[in-house]
Design a protein around this motif. Structure first.
Motif, PDB file in Angstrom:
ATOM      1  N   SER A  12       0.806  -1.220   0.000  1.00 22.33           N
ATOM      2  CA  SER A  12       0.000   0.000   0.000  1.00 22.33           C
ATOM      3  C   SER A  12       0.842   1.274   0.000  1.00 22.33           C
ATOM      4  O   SER A  12       0.327   2.360   0.220  1.00 22.33           O
ATOM      5  N   ASP A  44      -8.577  -1.736   1.008  1.00 20.02           N
ATOM      6  CA  ASP A  44      -9.782  -1.301   0.297  1.00 20.02           C
ATOM      7  C   ASP A  44     -10.774  -0.568   1.182  1.00 20.02           C
ATOM      8  O   ASP A  44     -11.682   0.090   0.683  1.00 20.02           O
ATOM      9  N   ARG A  45     -10.652  -0.735   2.481  1.00 20.69           N
ATOM     10  CA  ARG A  45     -11.633  -0.064   3.334  1.00 20.69           C
ATOM     11  C   ARG A  45     -11.007   0.846   4.381  1.00 20.69           C
ATOM     12  O   ARG A  45     -11.686   1.321   5.289  1.00 20.69           O
TER      13      ARG A  45
ATOM     14  N   TYR B 200     -15.315   3.812  -1.436  1.00 20.54           N
ATOM     15  CA  TYR B 200     -15.793   3.018  -2.583  1.00 20.54           C
ATOM     16  C   TYR B 200     -14.647   2.586  -3.482  1.00 20.54           C
ATOM     17  O   TYR B 200     -14.814   2.434  -4.677  1.00 20.54           O
ATOM     18  N   ARG B 201     -13.482   2.446  -2.881  1.00 26.75           N
ATOM     19  CA  ARG B 201     -12.296   2.128  -3.651  1.00 26.75           C
ATOM     20  C   ARG B 201     -12.484   0.863  -4.480  1.00 26.75           C
ATOM     21  O   ARG B 201     -12.111   0.803  -5.645  1.00 26.75           O
ATOM     22  N   LYS B 202     -13.091  -0.144  -3.864  1.00 24.91           N
ATOM     23  CA  LYS B 202     -13.244  -1.435  -4.543  1.00 24.91           C
ATOM     24  C   LYS B 202     -14.190  -1.293  -5.745  1.00 24.91           C
ATOM     25  O   LYS B 202     -13.866  -1.725  -6.851  1.00 24.91           O
ATOM     26  N   GLU B 203     -15.344  -0.673  -5.514  1.00 25.04           N
ATOM     27  CA  GLU B 203     -16.332  -0.510  -6.586  1.00 25.04           C
ATOM     28  C   GLU B 203     -15.759   0.335  -7.721  1.00 25.04           C
ATOM     29  O   GLU B 203     -16.031   0.110  -8.888  1.00 25.04           O
ATOM     30  N   GLY B 205     -12.466   1.013  -8.340  1.00 26.77           N
ATOM     31  CA  GLY B 205     -11.220   0.545  -8.928  1.00 26.77           C
ATOM     32  C   GLY B 205     -10.064   1.516  -8.785  1.00 26.77           C
ATOM     33  O   GLY B 205      -8.981   1.294  -9.306  1.00 26.77           O
ATOM     34  N   ARG B 207      -8.590   5.021  -6.025  1.00 22.61           N
ATOM     35  CA  ARG B 207      -8.840   5.655  -4.737  1.00 22.61           C
ATOM     36  C   ARG B 207      -9.450   7.050  -4.911  1.00 22.61           C
ATOM     37  O   ARG B 207      -9.439   7.612  -6.007  1.00 22.61           O
TER      38      ARG B 207
END
Ligand SMILES: Cc1ncc(C[n+]2csc(CCOP(=O)(O)OP(=O)(O)O)c2C)c(N)n1
Ligand code: SF4
Lengths: 247, 354
Positions: A12, A44-45, B200-203, B205, B207
């Motif tokens: 990261s 991711d979170r 919502y980084r994952k959704e 794609g 940051r």
């Protein structure tokens, strides 16, 4: 001899050089956060809140979602982000001017509400970014650009011990003070940062890790002398310790 | 929804926010708007929302920054001195282009002033208050029904333009009671917050960074230019006003917003009964200000009269609209006093020399 990989750049973390001065330990603290985020698998979170101060550009180094907050207000921003999205791992990264001066109210009340956020608090006993003025954590007799004769408690009060002060509150889950100036301290610092994130993830309340850090530039010292100064001068005033651990 | 109920202004404003989908409220007590946070603290848990009494207005507005940046509908309410404390954060929110709604139930100032109603925050609301080149959309309802409709609209406008929207009312409106109805607002096509909000980084794609810092001059200038383009769009699309008794032969044009517009309305009836040709232009948006109706005033006009609960802050905007075609007069009361119908009628007659 066979090559063995013992360390690599955390996933990261971006492959860029930082803007920090030689011997500044902001970078070490950044890396520890990145390592912990990787190990916990929360890239991711995780959402960071950057402060105003030398680390204002931390989002250029750690690959996460970020806010850049107003000076001192990071705990308020983090509070609302976490309330809005309890599924996220929200943390602030703040200097001593940011957290213990202009943002003192925000940190005390976020801690007192037991906000499920983690705070990484860099205590380098001075204002780095603005050129070395006195901080609330500046040591007695320490010379800064606004205490040219050394900090006099009659004029400027005493260094504020943030970890101790917040430990008097009922709500915080984890509060510790660590340093990053020598390898033995670094290992402990990483453990503390991990515990802070776990406290949040396991819903055990507010967490804060105070990190004794260097500012060789504004202390007017070589990196090595700065490292020794933390050990010899700062640690006696700011003892390294876990003040609160989750039950 | 759909039935008329008798409600107190502050509570109606709060309920309208909930009906508009606001689920997050951060605030700090200050008179005369305390019924809003009180109502929110009771109602939000019922609808799965979050109410939080913060430690200060400074913290409050930065909580709006945090919640808005996470993509949720969020609101705060305060009154004049509290809004001053929020100025720092309002500038950051405008700079970061975050949508949120701020209610200012104005009291009289300057300083601690008093807790009685005032309209003296017009400059602060329309000219900034905080630092930097930014604008807020300022909605100034004249009745509680309009307040409800505008609060609902405020959340959509905030989302549409990614800009903070301020609902500017005075203490009278917060405290009065009127029959109101909560109508289902028209559905607007709104931008998807997951495109830019944190979390919502994952959704997405990639940051998201919610920030206002820009150390290089050129990108910051570029950002400012983009903001200005947005403000021009708002000026083109969102300016609102009401013309009342503005006949072709109108001789005196009165200008007022909020509670004073109601006083002017009653004054107009009295003036018309005496055969005096007077009408009113009532701004519904204080920014963008409705300059057009002033540019188009008929040649029959002899004078323009601003009526405010301040020392004449809106006069500057009216003068910009009138562009020296007609003299602009002012009648106002301040300190928590309101102009009476008799006072306004007298002022109007004096100006017309009758
Ligand atoms: C409202 C406001 N006041 C003052 C400043 C100027 N300022 C920038 S950084 C800073 C001090 C930061 O010191 P610290 O938090 O100790 O972080 P360091 O730079 O030492 O890492 C100040 C006062 C600002 N940006 N905003
Ligand atoms: S000024 Fe001090 S705190 Fe800032 S980067 Fe340089 S050494 Fe680090």
């Amino acid at each position: 001899m066979k090559e063995v990989l013992i360390a690599e750049r955390p996933k990261s973390m971006y492959k860029v050089s930082t803007h920090y001065c030689p011997g500044c330990t902001h970078g070490i603290a950044h890396r520890l956060i990145a390592e912990v985020i990787d190990e916990l698998g929360i890239q991711d979170r995780a959402v960071g809140v950057a402060p105003v101060g030398c680390s204002v550009l931390i989002y250029n180094y750690i690959d996460l979602d970020w806010y850049e907050a107003a000076h001192g207000r990071a705990p308020a921003v983090a509070t609302a982000c976490k309330r809005a999205r309890p599924d996220l791992a929200v943390f602030t990264y703040q200097g001593d001017g940011d957290l213990a001066s202009i943002g003192m109210a925000e940190i005390v009340h976020a801690a007192n509400r037991g906000e499920r956020i983690s705070v990484i608090f860099i205590n380098n006993a001075i204002y780095g970014m603005t050129g070395g003025q006195m901080a609330p954590t500046t040591l007695l007799s320490q010379r800064t650009s606004t205490t040219p004769y050394g900090r006099d408690p009659k004029a400027s009060g005493y260094p504020i011990r943030v970890a101790e002060m917040l430990s008097t509150l009922a709500a915080p889950g984890y509060i510790a003070r660590v340093s990053v100036v020598k390898p033995k301290y670094v290992i402990k610092a990483k453990e503390a940062i991990k515990k802070a994130f776990l406290t949040q993830i396991e819903d055990k309340g507010f967490s804060l890790v105070e990190i004794l850090s260097t500012c060789p530039t504004n202390w007017g010292m070589s990196p090595v002398a700065a490292t020794n100064w933390v050990e010899e001068q700062m640690i006696p005033v700011f003892p390294l310790k876990e003040f609160k651990v989750p039950e | 929804m759909g039935e008329r109920v008798l409600m107190k202004g502050n509570e109606a404003l709060a309920e309208a926010a909930i009906q508009a989908g606001c689920r997050y409220f951060f605030g700090y007590p200050i008179t005369p708007q305390n019924e809003i946070p009180e109502y929110m603290s009771r109602r939000l848990p019922e609808v799965g929302g979050v109410y939080l009494q913060s430690e200060s207005e400074v913290a409050t507005i930065n909580m709006l920054f945090g919640a808005a940046g996470a993509g949720v509908r969020v609101m705060t309410s305060s009154s004049s001195p509290g809004i001053s404390l929020m100025s720092e954060g309002i500038s950051y929110i405008a700079g970061a282009e975050l949508p949120c709604v701020i209610m200012n139930v104005m009291r009289a100032g300057p300083g601690l002033g008093g807790i009685l109603p005032g309209q003296a925050d017009y400059f602060q609301a329309t000219r900034g208050g905080g630092h930097g080149d930014y604008r807020l959309l300022i909605l100034t309802p004249g009745t509680l029904q309009e307040a409800i409709d505008l609060v609902m609209k405020a959340f959509d406008l905030a989302d549409l333009y990614r800009n903070p929207v301020m609902v500017l009312v005075d203490g009278f409106m917060g405290q009065m009671m009127e029959a109101v109805e909560f109508k289902v607002p028209e559905k607007l096509e709104l931008p998807d917050k997951k495109e830019w909000a944190v979390g919502y980084r994952k959704e997405r794609g990639r940051r998201a960074i919610v920030k206002t810092l820009s150390l290089e001059p050129d990108p910051l200038e570029e950002h400012n230019r983009r903001l200005q383009e947005k403000y021009r769009r708002i000026e083109k699309n969102e300016v609102r006003h009401e013309s009342y008794m503005m006949d072709d032969d109108v001789e005196l044009v009165m200008v007022a917003y909020g509670t004073t517009s109601r006083i002017v309305r009653s004054s107009l009836k009295a003036l018309r009964a005496e055969g005096i040709k007077a009408g009113m232009v009532r701004p519904i948006t204080a920014w963008p200000f409705p300059y057009e109706p002033f540019k188009k005033l008929p040649p029959s006009v002899k004078s323009v009269l601003a009526v405010e609960m301040s020392c004449g802050q809106m006069v500057e905007d009216i003068k910009l609209g009138v562009a020296e075609r007609f003299p602009v007069h002012f009648y106002g009361r301040c300190g928590g006093n309101a102009p009476s119908v008799e006072e306004v009628v007298r002022a109007a007659k004096e100006i017309l020399g009758c």
